[in-house]
Design a protein around this motif. Structure first.
Motif, mmCIF file in Angstrom:
data_model
loop_
_atom_site.group_PDB
_atom_site.id
_atom_site.type_symbol
_atom_site.label_atom_id
_atom_site.label_comp_id
_atom_site.label_asym_id
_atom_site.label_seq_id
_atom_site.Cartn_x
_atom_site.Cartn_y
_atom_site.Cartn_z
ATOM 1 N N ASP A 9 0.819 -1.225 0.000
ATOM 2 C CA ASP A 9 0.000 0.000 0.000
ATOM 3 C C ASP A 9 0.843 1.262 0.000
ATOM 4 O OD1 ASP A 9 -2.306 -1.614 0.167
ATOM 5 O OD2 ASP A 9 -2.193 -1.656 2.356
ATOM 6 N N ARG A 53 -6.684 -8.534 3.710
ATOM 7 C CA ARG A 53 -7.430 -7.294 3.500
ATOM 8 C C ARG A 53 -8.941 -7.518 3.496
ATOM 9 N NH1 ARG A 53 -2.551 -6.497 3.362
ATOM 10 N NH2 ARG A 53 -1.524 -4.583 2.636
ATOM 11 N N SER A 95 -9.554 -1.429 0.569
ATOM 12 C CA SER A 95 -10.384 -0.535 1.379
ATOM 13 C C SER A 95 -10.999 0.556 0.504
ATOM 14 C CB SER A 95 -9.560 0.088 2.511
ATOM 15 O OG SER A 95 -8.482 0.846 2.010
#
Length: 300
Positions: A167, A281, A176
């Motif tokens: 990320d 995730r 996300s």
């Protein structure tokens, strides 16, 4: 999120009375932009082919993504970047100003997540969000960098993937980012679509998009639009497929338009990393990618 690579994006079409943004996700992004613009402009193929897509569908944050050192280089069209995806205009006039001055209804592209857009966005504008398998997103994102940076990108895909899965790149974390839109998919002004579903049955997704946008077209018109939006057609469409370099050495903005293309870029170690990435995730989320099943992971 990421730029016009194939990340989930947001697309927008807003009137003067509405807030100024609508989300879209591209070729996830590019594909959906061309689709929405044509649906909202009575299938005006002639105008679509005569005006570059980046002018019809400007990107909200493009000016903010241009490093200070690059402004003058872009103005002088260094490495042909002045002709790429509206960078020349964005270096001369802030992209938000270009959008502010655009005639209504506005069509706006952005890779920003909903949380970084106006709080009242979903009550004032139509938003289309396109989700895609993060592994394919990573590959698409890599080729976008290759296109823009050319020989200045001195790394291969494995190193790029390492930054992506940690990320560390702009517009990430991707899961996300997508989940923000997924949790609001039942909002009347948000249309969530997976890239893989567009690949699987484009006419069906066009019909759903028509319903969301309040447009009606015949089956023959939808068939014609599907043919226009085929990847072979888009690759030849200079209004849509911005390239850099010549035909031999250039990088195509519209590349393959496939689902699962990541498999040709990932070695076994990277495949295991990708499964770990997705499982960690997605754990605890309602979000489910069509191309990835938590129950069918092979390496964990």
């Amino acid at each position: 999120m990421a730029p016009c690579l194939d990340l989930p994006y947001v697309i927008t079409n807003v009137t003067d009375e509405e807030d100024k943004i609508i989300k879209k996700c591209l070729i996830g992004t590019t594909w959906t932009q061309e689709l929405i613009w044509l649906l909202m402009n009575d299938l005006d193929y002639s105008t679509a082919k005569s005006i570059p897509l980046y002018e019809r569908f400007p990107m909200l944050e493009i000016t903010a993504k241009i490093p200070d050192i690059a402004f003058e280089l872009i103005k002088t069209n260094f490495m042909n970047l002045g002709n790429f995806q509206g960078l020349g205009a964005a270096a001369r006039c802030p992209s938000w100003k270009i959008i502010e001055n655009a005639p209504s209804p506005r069509f706006i592209k952005t890779h920003l997540p909903l949380s970084l857009l106006p709080p009242k966005l979903l009550s004032t504008a139509k938003v289309v969000y396109v989700g895609r398998d993060p592994r394919d997103v990573a590959v698409s994102y890599y080729y976008l960098h290759k296109m823009v940076a050319k020989s200045l990108l001195r790394t291969g895909f494995p190193t790029f993937w390492e930054a992506f899965r940690r990320d560390l790149l702009p517009w990430t974390p991707i899961v996300s980012h997508t989940n923000e839109a997924w949790t609001k998919r039942h909002e009347p002004n948000l249309h969530f679509v997976f890239y893989e579903d567009m690949i699987k049955d484009l006419p069906k997704q066009i019909r759903k998009m028509c319903k969301f946008l309040g447009k009606e077209y015949t089956e023959e018109q939808i068939k014609q639009l599907s043919e226009h939006l085929s990847f072979e057609s888009l690759r030849k469409n200079k209004s849509v497929n911005n390239t850099t370099g010549d035909a031999v050495n250039g990088v195509q903005f519209v590349r393959k338009g496939e689902a699962g293309g990541w498999k040709t870029h990932f070695d076994q170690k990277m495949e295991i990393q990708a499964e770990e990435f997705l499982v960690s995730r997605l754990r605890g989320l309602d979000l489910v990618y069509p191309s990835f099943s938590m129950e069918e992971t092979t390496h964990l």
